[in-house]
Design a protein around this motif. Structure first.
Motif, PDB file in Angstrom:
ATOM      1  N   VAL A 112       1.189  -1.446  -0.102  1.00  3.84           N
ATOM      2  CA  VAL A 112      -0.448  -0.129   0.097  1.00  3.84           C
ATOM      3  C   VAL A 112       0.984   1.138  -0.215  1.00  3.84           C
ATOM      4  CG1 VAL A 112      -1.650   1.502   1.396  1.00  3.84           C
ATOM      5  CG2 VAL A 112      -1.780  -1.019   0.769  1.00  3.84           C
ATOM      6  N   ARG A 113       1.871   1.383   1.051  1.00  2.54           N
ATOM      7  CA  ARG A 113       3.137   2.103   0.672  1.00  2.54           C
ATOM      8  C   ARG A 113       3.616   2.809  -0.307  1.00  2.54           C
ATOM      9  NH1 ARG A 113       8.095   2.752   3.262  1.00  2.54           N
ATOM     10  NH2 ARG A 113       8.443   0.238   2.262  1.00  2.54           N
ATOM     11  N   THR A 114       3.745   1.436  -0.872  1.00  5.24           N
ATOM     12  CA  THR A 114       4.336   1.590  -2.261  1.00  5.24           C
ATOM     13  C   THR A 114       3.636   2.549  -3.218  1.00  5.24           C
ATOM     14  OG1 THR A 114       6.423  -0.043  -2.138  1.00  5.24           O
ATOM     15  CG2 THR A 114       6.089   1.165  -4.402  1.00  5.24           C
ATOM     16  N   ARG A 115       1.910   1.892  -3.622  1.00  3.49           N
ATOM     17  CA  ARG A 115       1.514   2.517  -4.426  1.00  3.49           C
ATOM     18  C   ARG A 115       1.135   4.063  -4.458  1.00  3.49           C
ATOM     19  NH1 ARG A 115      -2.259  -2.639  -6.869  1.00  3.49           N
ATOM     20  NH2 ARG A 115      -0.762  -4.212  -6.778  1.00  3.49           N
ATOM     21  N   PHE A 116       1.630   4.287  -2.891  1.00  5.49           N
ATOM     22  CA  PHE A 116       0.652   5.686  -2.396  1.00  5.49           C
ATOM     23  C   PHE A 116       1.825   6.566  -3.506  1.00  5.49           C
ATOM     24  CE2 PHE A 116      -2.559   4.686   1.042  1.00  5.49           C
ATOM     25  CZ  PHE A 116      -3.741   5.495   0.042  1.00  5.49           C
ATOM     26  N   GLN A 117       3.147   5.786  -3.036  1.00  5.18           N
ATOM     27  CA  GLN A 117       3.824   6.659  -3.126  1.00  5.18           C
ATOM     28  C   GLN A 117       4.148   7.201  -4.547  1.00  5.18           C
ATOM     29  OE1 GLN A 117       7.253   4.702  -1.950  1.00  5.18           O
ATOM     30  NE2 GLN A 117       7.382   4.822   0.060  1.00  5.18           N
ATOM     31  N   VAL A 118       3.702   6.624  -5.053  1.00 10.41           N
ATOM     32  CA  VAL A 118       3.498   6.568  -6.951  1.00 10.41           C
ATOM     33  C   VAL A 118       1.943   7.469  -7.681  1.00 10.41           C
ATOM     34  CG1 VAL A 118       5.644   4.711  -6.620  1.00 10.41           C
ATOM     35  CG2 VAL A 118       3.212   4.701  -7.897  1.00 10.41           C
TER      36      VAL A 118
ATOM     37  N   PRO B 134      10.567  11.584   2.382  1.00 13.10           N
ATOM     38  CA  PRO B 134      10.429  12.311   0.687  1.00 13.10           C
ATOM     39  C   PRO B 134      11.810  11.771   0.133  1.00 13.10           C
ATOM     40  CG  PRO B 134      10.194  14.275   2.154  1.00 13.10           C
ATOM     41  CD  PRO B 134      11.083  12.547   3.233  1.00 13.10           C
ATOM     42  N   TYR B 135      12.806  10.967   0.814  1.00  8.12           N
ATOM     43  CA  TYR B 135      13.813  10.054  -0.372  1.00  8.12           C
ATOM     44  C   TYR B 135      12.774   8.803  -0.899  1.00  8.12           C
ATOM     45  CZ  TYR B 135      17.155  13.253   1.922  1.00  8.12           C
ATOM     46  OH  TYR B 135      17.939  14.293   2.133  1.00  8.12           O
ATOM     47  N   GLN B 136      12.123   8.314   0.443  1.00  7.27           N
ATOM     48  CA  GLN B 136      11.448   7.077  -0.388  1.00  7.27           C
ATOM     49  C   GLN B 136      10.561   7.338  -1.401  1.00  7.27           C
ATOM     50  OE1 GLN B 136       9.982   4.525   3.191  1.00  7.27           O
ATOM     51  NE2 GLN B 136      11.391   5.801   4.127  1.00  7.27           N
ATOM     52  N   VAL B 137       9.711   7.983  -1.552  1.00  8.52           N
ATOM     53  CA  VAL B 137       9.694   8.332  -1.992  1.00  8.52           C
ATOM     54  C   VAL B 137      10.057   8.978  -3.604  1.00  8.52           C
ATOM     55  CG1 VAL B 137       7.132  10.682  -3.652  1.00  8.52           C
ATOM     56  CG2 VAL B 137       7.653   9.654  -1.708  1.00  8.52           C
ATOM     57  N   ILE B 138      10.448   9.509  -3.610  1.00  4.71           N
ATOM     58  CA  ILE B 138      11.654   9.653  -5.166  1.00  4.71           C
ATOM     59  C   ILE B 138      12.082   8.268  -5.341  1.00  4.71           C
ATOM     60  CG2 ILE B 138      13.719  11.006  -6.336  1.00  4.71           C
ATOM     61  CD1 ILE B 138      13.319  13.296  -3.544  1.00  4.71           C
ATOM     62  N   ARG B 139      13.068   7.706  -4.751  1.00  3.33           N
ATOM     63  CA  ARG B 139      12.935   6.337  -4.922  1.00  3.33           C
ATOM     64  C   ARG B 139      12.224   5.133  -5.718  1.00  3.33           C
ATOM     65  NH1 ARG B 139      15.866   1.870  -0.848  1.00  3.33           N
ATOM     66  NH2 ARG B 139      13.147   2.075   0.082  1.00  3.33           N
ATOM     67  N   ALA B 140      11.287   5.199  -5.111  1.00  2.00           N
ATOM     68  CA  ALA B 140      10.077   4.556  -5.475  1.00  2.00           C
ATOM     69  C   ALA B 140       9.315   5.040  -7.217  1.00  2.00           C
ATOM     70  CB  ALA B 140       8.863   4.944  -4.888  1.00  2.00           C
ATOM     71  N   ARG B 141       9.512   6.328  -7.626  1.00  3.38           N
ATOM     72  CA  ARG B 141       8.948   6.542  -8.669  1.00  3.38           C
ATOM     73  C   ARG B 141      10.200   6.448  -9.415  1.00  3.38           C
ATOM     74  NH1 ARG B 141       5.538  12.319  -7.304  1.00  3.38           N
ATOM     75  NH2 ARG B 141       3.643  11.093  -5.946  1.00  3.38           N
ATOM     76  N   LEU B 142      11.547   6.557  -9.070  1.00  4.85           N
ATOM     77  CA  LEU B 142      12.451   6.491 -10.189  1.00  4.85           C
ATOM     78  C   LEU B 142      12.512   4.942 -10.552  1.00  4.85           C
ATOM     79  CD1 LEU B 142      15.605   8.539  -9.229  1.00  4.85           C
ATOM     80  CD2 LEU B 142      14.052   8.536 -10.967  1.00  4.85           C
ATOM     81  N   GLN B 143      12.059   3.765  -9.397  1.00 10.42           N
ATOM     82  CA  GLN B 143      12.232   2.381 -10.353  1.00 10.42           C
ATOM     83  C   GLN B 143      10.709   1.820 -10.627  1.00 10.42           C
ATOM     84  OE1 GLN B 143      13.052   1.077  -5.729  1.00 10.42           O
ATOM     85  NE2 GLN B 143      14.874   1.720  -6.393  1.00 10.42           N
TER      86      GLN B 143
END
Length: 320
Positions: free
Chosen positions: A40-46, A245-254
């Motif tokens: 859920v967290r990962t999907r919210f991030q992107v 915020p770093y986690q959000v940036i990483r998830a969107r890059l990946q």
């Protein structure tokens, strides 16, 4: 042992491999218990990112869990489970190993109790090394978690298929997308472990003062699983709020590239500009509720398992 010193500090030389085994056990237990909230967290991030509009419009964590369960079943809630287990087990095992090796070096130089700066540097060293070893695993986990029926015409069937497909279609360097913010996330572990060590010393000092009249045992014997759980959760809050915020940036890059092979974002700065322009500050904290719901109990569980496994190893060695 100086009062309040963590056993992983005072006995770093003797317990390095045991620390790694305890950390691996803690990592496995954490993922097994709380993986759906990670999805859920990962999907919210992107979900607010301009490159992945196919993600369902989840309103909140409960709605996300319900929607994923209804449309994808339990398989959806456990998407990316195998790389998550592998990544977490390897990461925590290596992290505690490198962390305690670093503390061992500083102890040999100083020959006394470590200071907060040594915990900070040791955790940063460990985090950087772990990031280099495990970034490919986390990238595959992220992509598997983001797969839905609408997301991509050619889906990954599992961890090994994802790994082979990425190497074939995007090349080896694609496995290290997001390594920049991943290395910046070293600050997360550094903050968490420094806070844990200092809170731990304060708690031991407080409990020692209370029990001194009874001549109770000192050091780590004063702490129990409830204490470890509170310490783990407390140290995690500060780390999450400062580094999310770093986690959000990483998830969107990946995220997986589009069907034309073009990545959604070209680099970390591209993510920052697009997120700030279209979503504002809130965009950098997407999914933080589910992140806190997952990571506070996860941090508690990690340190409870870790500390108790270390105690078990210690008791076993004393008997032999």
């Amino acid at each position: 042992m100086p009062l309040g010193t963590s056993p992983v500090v005072a006995e770093a030389e003797a317990w390095t491999w045991e620390n790694a085994a305890a950390g691996a056990a803690a990592g496995f237990a954490t993922v097994a218990a709380l993986h759906p909230l990670d999805v859920v967290r990962t999907r919210f991030q992107v979900s607010g990112g301009r490159g992945w509009s196919e993600v369902p419009p989840y309103r909140n964590t409960a709605h996300a869990v319900y929607t994923i369960t209804r449309s994808e079943g339990l398989r959806g809630l456990y998407a990316g489970f195998y790389p998550a287990v592998l990544g977490s087990t390897v990461s925590w095992g290596l992290y505690f190993f490198f962390y305690n090796r670093a503390k061992q070096r500083y102890l040999q130089r100083k020959n006394d109790q470590l200071h907060p700066v040594h915990h900070l540097i040791s955790a940063a060293e460990a985090g950087a090394l772990v990031s280099l070893f495990t970034n490919p695993i986390w990238l595959v986990k992220t992509r598997l978690q983001l797969q839905t029926a609408k997301h991509h015409t050619s889906q990954y069937s599992g961890f090994s298929d994802a790994l082979k497909t990425i190497l074939r279609e995007e090349g080896f360097l694609a496995l290290y997308r997001g390594i920049g913010p991943g290395l910046l996330l070293v600050t997360h572990g550094a903050i968490q472990f420094t806070a844990y060590e200092e809170l731990r010393k304060a708690m031991i000092f407080f409990k020692s003062a209370q029990s001194r009249a009874d001549d109770a045992g000192g050091g780590e014997s004063l702490l129990n699983s409830i204490d470890f759980a509170a310490l783990g959760a407390g140290s995690k809050v500060a780390a999450i709020l400062l580094t999310y915020p770093y986690q959000v940036i990483r998830a969107r890059l990946q995220q997986r590239p589009g069907t034309d092979g073009t990545p959604k974002y070209s680099n970390s700065w591209h993510v920052v500009k697009e997120t700030a322009k279209y979503e504002g500050v809130r965009g950098f904290y997407r999914g933080i509720t589910s992140n806190l719901l997952k990571n506070l109990p996860a941090a508690s569980l990690t340190f409870v398992v870790y500390e108790n496994v270390i105690k078990l190893f210690k008791a076993t060695k004393e008997k032999t």
